[in-house]
Structure formats: structure tokens, C-alpha cells
Design a protein around this motif. Structure first.
Motif, PDB file in Angstrom:
ATOM      1  N   VAL A 156       0.824  -1.215   0.000  1.00  0.00           N
ATOM      2  CA  VAL A 156       0.000   0.000   0.000  1.00  0.00           C
ATOM      3  C   VAL A 156       0.855   1.262   0.000  1.00  0.00           C
ATOM      4  O   VAL A 156       0.367   2.337  -0.378  1.00  0.00           O
ATOM      5  CB  VAL A 156      -0.974  -0.001   1.196  1.00  0.00           C
ATOM      6  N   ALA A 157       2.130   1.134   0.383  1.00  0.00           N
ATOM      7  CA  ALA A 157       3.015   2.297   0.382  1.00  0.00           C
ATOM      8  C   ALA A 157       3.806   2.437  -0.905  1.00  0.00           C
ATOM      9  O   ALA A 157       4.426   3.488  -1.135  1.00  0.00           O
ATOM     10  CB  ALA A 157       3.986   2.218   1.565  1.00  0.00           C
ATOM     11  N   ALA A 158       3.811   1.436  -1.758  1.00  0.00           N
ATOM     12  CA  ALA A 158       4.651   1.449  -2.957  1.00  0.00           C
ATOM     13  C   ALA A 158       4.272   2.603  -3.878  1.00  0.00           C
ATOM     14  O   ALA A 158       3.098   2.774  -4.223  1.00  0.00           O
ATOM     15  CB  ALA A 158       4.510   0.121  -3.702  1.00  0.00           C
ATOM     16  N   PRO A 159       5.251   3.412  -4.298  1.00  0.00           N
ATOM     17  CA  PRO A 159       4.942   4.526  -5.198  1.00  0.00           C
ATOM     18  C   PRO A 159       4.253   4.072  -6.482  1.00  0.00           C
ATOM     19  O   PRO A 159       3.361   4.768  -6.993  1.00  0.00           O
ATOM     20  CB  PRO A 159       6.321   5.141  -5.487  1.00  0.00           C
ATOM     21  N   GLU A 160       4.647   2.894  -6.995  1.00  0.00           N
ATOM     22  CA  GLU A 160       4.048   2.407  -8.248  1.00  0.00           C
ATOM     23  C   GLU A 160       2.568   2.081  -8.063  1.00  0.00           C
ATOM     24  O   GLU A 160       1.776   2.229  -8.996  1.00  0.00           O
ATOM     25  CB  GLU A 160       4.789   1.167  -8.745  1.00  0.00           C
ATOM     26  N   VAL A 161       2.211   1.610  -6.855  1.00  0.00           N
ATOM     27  CA  VAL A 161       0.794   1.355  -6.569  1.00  0.00           C
ATOM     28  C   VAL A 161       0.048   2.673  -6.436  1.00  0.00           C
ATOM     29  O   VAL A 161      -1.048   2.855  -6.990  1.00  0.00           O
ATOM     30  CB  VAL A 161       0.649   0.508  -5.285  1.00  0.00           C
ATOM     31  N   ARG A 162       0.645   3.614  -5.722  1.00  0.00           N
ATOM     32  CA  ARG A 162      -0.035   4.888  -5.474  1.00  0.00           C
ATOM     33  C   ARG A 162      -0.122   5.766  -6.718  1.00  0.00           C
ATOM     34  O   ARG A 162      -0.911   6.721  -6.749  1.00  0.00           O
ATOM     35  CB  ARG A 162       0.639   5.622  -4.316  1.00  0.00           C
ATOM     36  N   GLU A 163       0.663   5.454  -7.734  1.00  0.00           N
ATOM     37  CA  GLU A 163       0.496   6.150  -9.013  1.00  0.00           C
ATOM     38  C   GLU A 163      -0.815   5.763  -9.677  1.00  0.00           C
ATOM     39  O   GLU A 163      -1.360   6.510 -10.493  1.00  0.00           O
ATOM     40  CB  GLU A 163       1.663   5.814  -9.943  1.00  0.00           C
ATOM     41  N   VAL A 164      -1.327   4.585  -9.333  1.00  0.00           N
ATOM     42  CA  VAL A 164      -2.559   4.072  -9.937  1.00  0.00           C
ATOM     43  C   VAL A 164      -3.743   4.193  -8.984  1.00  0.00           C
ATOM     44  O   VAL A 164      -4.843   4.555  -9.386  1.00  0.00           O
ATOM     45  CB  VAL A 164      -2.375   2.589 -10.352  1.00  0.00           C
ATOM     46  N   ILE A 165      -3.512   3.879  -7.702  1.00  0.00           N
ATOM     47  CA  ILE A 165      -4.591   3.777  -6.729  1.00  0.00           C
ATOM     48  C   ILE A 165      -4.572   4.966  -5.772  1.00  0.00           C
ATOM     49  O   ILE A 165      -3.538   5.301  -5.190  1.00  0.00           O
ATOM     50  CB  ILE A 165      -4.457   2.472  -5.906  1.00  0.00           C
ATOM     51  N   ASP A 166      -5.733   5.592  -5.594  1.00  0.00           N
ATOM     52  CA  ASP A 166      -5.911   6.660  -4.608  1.00  0.00           C
ATOM     53  C   ASP A 166      -6.603   6.048  -3.395  1.00  0.00           C
ATOM     54  O   ASP A 166      -7.804   5.761  -3.425  1.00  0.00           O
ATOM     55  CB  ASP A 166      -6.768   7.778  -5.211  1.00  0.00           C
ATOM     56  N   PHE A 167      -5.837   5.837  -2.317  1.00  0.00           N
ATOM     57  CA  PHE A 167      -6.388   5.178  -1.130  1.00  0.00           C
ATOM     58  C   PHE A 167      -7.304   6.081  -0.313  1.00  0.00           C
ATOM     59  O   PHE A 167      -7.887   5.627   0.680  1.00  0.00           O
ATOM     60  CB  PHE A 167      -5.249   4.628  -0.260  1.00  0.00           C
ATOM     61  N   ASP A 168      -7.454   7.332  -0.709  1.00  0.00           N
ATOM     62  CA  ASP A 168      -8.438   8.203  -0.069  1.00  0.00           C
ATOM     63  C   ASP A 168      -9.832   7.964  -0.634  1.00  0.00           C
ATOM     64  O   ASP A 168     -10.816   8.519  -0.124  1.00  0.00           O
ATOM     65  CB  ASP A 168      -8.059   9.673  -0.252  1.00  0.00           C
ATOM     66  N   LYS A 169      -9.912   7.150  -1.678  1.00  0.00           N
ATOM     67  CA  LYS A 169     -11.187   6.807  -2.303  1.00  0.00           C
ATOM     68  C   LYS A 169     -11.391   5.293  -2.215  1.00  0.00           C
ATOM     69  O   LYS A 169     -10.436   4.550  -1.987  1.00  0.00           O
ATOM     70  CB  LYS A 169     -11.193   7.260  -3.766  1.00  0.00           C
ATOM     71  N   PRO A 170     -12.625   4.827  -2.388  1.00  0.00           N
ATOM     72  CA  PRO A 170     -12.875   3.384  -2.292  1.00  0.00           C
ATOM     73  C   PRO A 170     -12.047   2.573  -3.288  1.00  0.00           C
ATOM     74  O   PRO A 170     -11.840   2.982  -4.429  1.00  0.00           O
ATOM     75  CB  PRO A 170     -14.380   3.274  -2.597  1.00  0.00           C
ATOM     76  N   VAL A 171     -11.566   1.432  -2.813  1.00  0.00           N
ATOM     77  CA  VAL A 171     -10.748   0.513  -3.604  1.00  0.00           C
ATOM     78  C   VAL A 171     -11.318  -0.895  -3.446  1.00  0.00           C
ATOM     79  O   VAL A 171     -11.771  -1.263  -2.356  1.00  0.00           O
ATOM     80  CB  VAL A 171      -9.274   0.525  -3.121  1.00  0.00           C
ATOM     81  N   VAL A 172     -11.259  -1.666  -4.507  1.00  0.00           N
ATOM     82  CA  VAL A 172     -11.554  -3.089  -4.421  1.00  0.00           C
ATOM     83  C   VAL A 172     -10.225  -3.835  -4.317  1.00  0.00           C
ATOM     84  O   VAL A 172      -9.424  -3.803  -5.258  1.00  0.00           O
ATOM     85  CB  VAL A 172     -12.332  -3.610  -5.643  1.00  0.00           C
ATOM     86  N   VAL A 173      -9.975  -4.468  -3.174  1.00  0.00           N
ATOM     87  CA  VAL A 173      -8.806  -5.338  -3.038  1.00  0.00           C
ATOM     88  C   VAL A 173      -9.192  -6.720  -3.542  1.00  0.00           C
ATOM     89  O   VAL A 173     -10.231  -7.271  -3.149  1.00  0.00           O
ATOM     90  CB  VAL A 173      -8.329  -5.415  -1.576  1.00  0.00           C
ATOM     91  N   VAL A 174      -8.384  -7.292  -4.412  1.00  0.00           N
ATOM     92  CA  VAL A 174      -8.634  -8.626  -4.958  1.00  0.00           C
ATOM     93  C   VAL A 174      -7.589  -9.584  -4.405  1.00  0.00           C
ATOM     94  O   VAL A 174      -6.388  -9.408  -4.638  1.00  0.00           O
ATOM     95  CB  VAL A 174      -8.598  -8.611  -6.497  1.00  0.00           C
ATOM     96  N   LEU A 175      -8.057 -10.562  -3.644  1.00  0.00           N
ATOM     97  CA  LEU A 175      -7.207 -11.645  -3.142  1.00  0.00           C
ATOM     98  C   LEU A 175      -7.777 -12.941  -3.707  1.00  0.00           C
ATOM     99  O   LEU A 175      -8.514 -13.662  -3.029  1.00  0.00           O
ATOM    100  CB  LEU A 175      -7.196 -11.657  -1.612  1.00  0.00           C
ATOM    101  N   SER A 176      -7.458 -13.197  -4.945  1.00  0.00           N
ATOM    102  CA  SER A 176      -8.039 -14.336  -5.658  1.00  0.00           C
ATOM    103  C   SER A 176      -7.012 -15.464  -5.754  1.00  0.00           C
ATOM    104  O   SER A 176      -5.948 -15.288  -6.361  1.00  0.00           O
ATOM    105  CB  SER A 176      -8.485 -13.896  -7.057  1.00  0.00           C
ATOM    106  N   MET A 177      -7.340 -16.605  -5.150  1.00  0.00           N
ATOM    107  CA  MET A 177      -6.494 -17.796  -5.238  1.00  0.00           C
ATOM    108  C   MET A 177      -5.062 -17.499  -4.791  1.00  0.00           C
ATOM    109  O   MET A 177      -4.095 -17.923  -5.406  1.00  0.00           O
ATOM    110  CB  MET A 177      -6.498 -18.339  -6.674  1.00  0.00           C
ATOM    111  N   VAL A 178      -4.922 -16.778  -3.682  1.00  0.00           N
ATOM    112  CA  VAL A 178      -3.578 -16.431  -3.222  1.00  0.00           C
ATOM    113  C   VAL A 178      -3.341 -16.798  -1.759  1.00  0.00           C
ATOM    114  O   VAL A 178      -2.258 -17.286  -1.407  1.00  0.00           O
ATOM    115  CB  VAL A 178      -3.270 -14.929  -3.470  1.00  0.00           C
ATOM    116  N   LEU A 179      -4.333 -16.597  -0.863  1.00  0.00           N
ATOM    117  CA  LEU A 179      -4.075 -16.809   0.560  1.00  0.00           C
ATOM    118  C   LEU A 179      -3.883 -18.277   0.907  1.00  0.00           C
ATOM    119  O   LEU A 179      -3.286 -18.584   1.946  1.00  0.00           O
ATOM    120  CB  LEU A 179      -5.206 -16.210   1.401  1.00  0.00           C
ATOM    121  N   HIS A 180      -4.343 -19.181   0.054  1.00  0.00           N
ATOM    122  CA  HIS A 180      -4.099 -20.597   0.355  1.00  0.00           C
ATOM    123  C   HIS A 180      -2.661 -21.012   0.033  1.00  0.00           C
ATOM    124  O   HIS A 180      -2.314 -22.178   0.237  1.00  0.00           O
ATOM    125  CB  HIS A 180      -5.102 -21.513  -0.362  1.00  0.00           C
ATOM    126  N   PHE A 181      -1.857 -20.098  -0.438  1.00  0.00           N
ATOM    127  CA  PHE A 181      -0.426 -20.368  -0.582  1.00  0.00           C
ATOM    128  C   PHE A 181       0.372 -19.843   0.620  1.00  0.00           C
ATOM    129  O   PHE A 181       1.607 -19.828   0.590  1.00  0.00           O
ATOM    130  CB  PHE A 181       0.114 -19.765  -1.875  1.00  0.00           C
TER     131      PHE A 181
END
Length: 287
Positions: A156-181
């Protein structure tokens, strides 16, 4: 077998190079979950070790390609619903895997060209495929970032992420087929909590996770993946539901992926399909 000069950057294999081109810094002799997933989907971005491990899984559970496809179809329905039904415009996809038809930006931007999608994965081979194959609508924004789900605060702190995502506005986090690893010792609950804490009111979660039909198949899958580059940790529905703490699933809740808002023009899932389906999915609002 051809080799690659140390100074040559990673690139996708071309044509018949799939079995002869050795990516720099990538151990193609060990199966990788993302490339196995690609093989289950009928893709070509995989190597012999991936196919061998995938075939071992299918020997014990021949329904796996159908299950994987169903999880991919669920993801498309979930993204469409997030955009069309809930007005979501931003997606943070963590553990994206190798691109396949129906990528999040394709689904979201088909409805809303201005949609913004940040893809995150920790594996360089996945990122190289993504950078080569993903091109979003220029009216929106699509980014590809190398980071690890085990370090959500860095994501969430990565500059490359924040260039795309504005965390002051609603975001959809996608955790698809990942936590079981992730093993329980790697604190998947804490990872979800950290991500949840970074989200603005109105945010959502799209989530899928593998379960198991029998203890025997669970042990079998664990043994195969233990020889790969990541373990697999199938969990019970009750344990999976705990991972959704802080989120409220929309109807129909946490269900087998084929039962989550199936396409109205398609057939209803049969009891046999529900029994053999080993992936749960949910779309949930931040509480």
C-alpha cells in the motif's frame, strides 16, 4: 539446451523456445503455482515441471481444471458486479498470476474505461508476462508492481501502486487464489487486517480460497505443492470465513464460486458440481 547471457533481460519465450529458452534467475526445473494455474486454464506459459505437477494433481482430482476455470469465471462476474452494481472504479489485485483472458482491467474497463487497476505479484516471471501481455484502456490506468502479499504495508506504500490507486477513495482489493499459498504461521489474518486498515470507507474485497473434499485429497495436494516453489494450504469453510473478518459479504455470501450469482442465461449448478467444487468465493463490503 540454449542458455541466456547474464546481461540479457528477462523476456517471454518466443514460438518453439518454450522448452529451450531458460529465463535468467528462474528455476524452471521446479513447478510454480502460477504456471500450474496457467496450465490448468489451458495456457502455454508453463514448463515441463509445471505440467508434470499439474498432471499429478489432476490424476487425483480430475475436476481441477473445471474448478480453476470456475474460479476465473467468478472473478469476472465479481469485477463486473463491483463496477456495475456498486460503482467501484479502482482495483488492487494482489497475487495476480500470469495474465489470462478476462483480466481484471479488461472486465472493468469494458464497463468503465476510466477504471484503474494495479496488479501486484512477487514473482519476476509473472511480472514479466504481465508487462508483456497487459495493456489497459488509455482512458484508465493500469500498473504492474513487484511486491509480496506477505508484506502488505509495503504494497500500500509502494509509489508504483499509489500512481494508480488513490487510497483516499474506495478501492476493491482482490485476493483471488492467493491466501491458500500462505501457511497460518505467515499470518494471513494479519495480512488481510493490514490491507483493510489502509482502505477508505466504501471499499470492497473480492476473495477466493481453496478448500478440500476429503482429507486424503488435501494431503495429496499438499504433498505435490510441497515439491513446488510454494505450499498449498486448503482450509475449511469456517476457517476461510475467519479470513473475512472486518468485511461483510454481499448476497449470496461466502459460497462455492459456481454458486455466486451465476449468469442468468446459464444452468444452475448441480448438486454434484457443488460437491466437487473446491473453491469458495465472496464479494464483501468494508465494515
Amino acid at each position: 539446451m540454449t542458455t541466456q547471457r547474464a546481461s540479457e533481460p528477462w523476456r517471454l519465450p518466443r514460438g518453439d523456445e518454450v522448452e529451450t529458452h531458460v529465463p535468467q534467475g528462474i528455476d524452471t526445473s521446479k513447478a510454480h503455482p502460477a504456471r500450474m494455474y496457467d496450465y490448468f486454464l489451458g495456457g502455454k506459459n508453463n514448463f515441463a515441471a509445471d505440467r508434470t505437477a499439474a498432471e499429478q494433481i489432476m490424476a487425483g482430482a480430475p475436476e481441477v481444471p473445471i474448478v480453476v476455470r470456475a474460479s476465473r469465471d467468478f472473478l469476472a462476474r465479481a469485477v463486473r458486479s463491483a463496477v456495475a452494481d456498486y460503482g467501484m472504479t479502482q482495483f488492487l489485485d494482489i497475487g495476480t498470476g500470469i495474465p489470462a483472458p478476462g483480466n481484471i482491467h479488461e472486465v472493468a474497463q469494458a464497463i468503465l474505461p476510466e477504471a484503474r487497476v494495479a496488479y501486484v505479484d512477487n514473482d519476476p516471471i509473472v511480472l514479466a508476462h504481465a508487462r508483456a501481455l497487459i495493456a489497459g484502456d488509455p482512458r484508465g490506468r493500469t500498473g504492474i508492481v513487484q511486491a509480496d502479499v506477505r508484506e502488505p504495508e509495503k504494497i500500500v506504500a509502494a509509489p508504483e501502486v499509489r500512481e494508480v490507486i488513490d487510497f483516499d477513495k474506495p478501492v476493491v482489493v482482490v485476493l483471488s487464489m492467493v491466501l491458500h499459498f500462505l501457511r497460518d504461521s505467515e499470518d494471513p489474518d494479519g495480512i488481510v487486517a493490514t490491507l483493510r486498515g489502509a482502505l477508505a470507507p466504501g471499499s470492497m474485497l473480492i476473495f477466493t480460497h481453496v478448500t478440500y473434499r476429503t482429507e486424503e485429497l488435501k494431503r495429496f495436494a499438499e504433498e505435490v505443492y510441497d515439491k513446488a516453489s510454494a505450499p498449498v494450504v486448503p482450509r475449511t469453510r469456517e476457517r476461510i470465513e475467519e479470513l473475512l473478518d472486518g468485511f461483510a459479504p454481499v448476497e449470496p455470501g461466502l459460497v462455492k464460486v459456481i454458486a455466486w450469482r451465476p449468469d442468468p442465461d446459464g444452468p444452475e449448478p448441480t448438486p454434484e458440481e457443488l460437491d466437487t467444487m473446491t473453491v469458495y468465493g465472496a464479494v464483501a463490503h468494508l465494515v
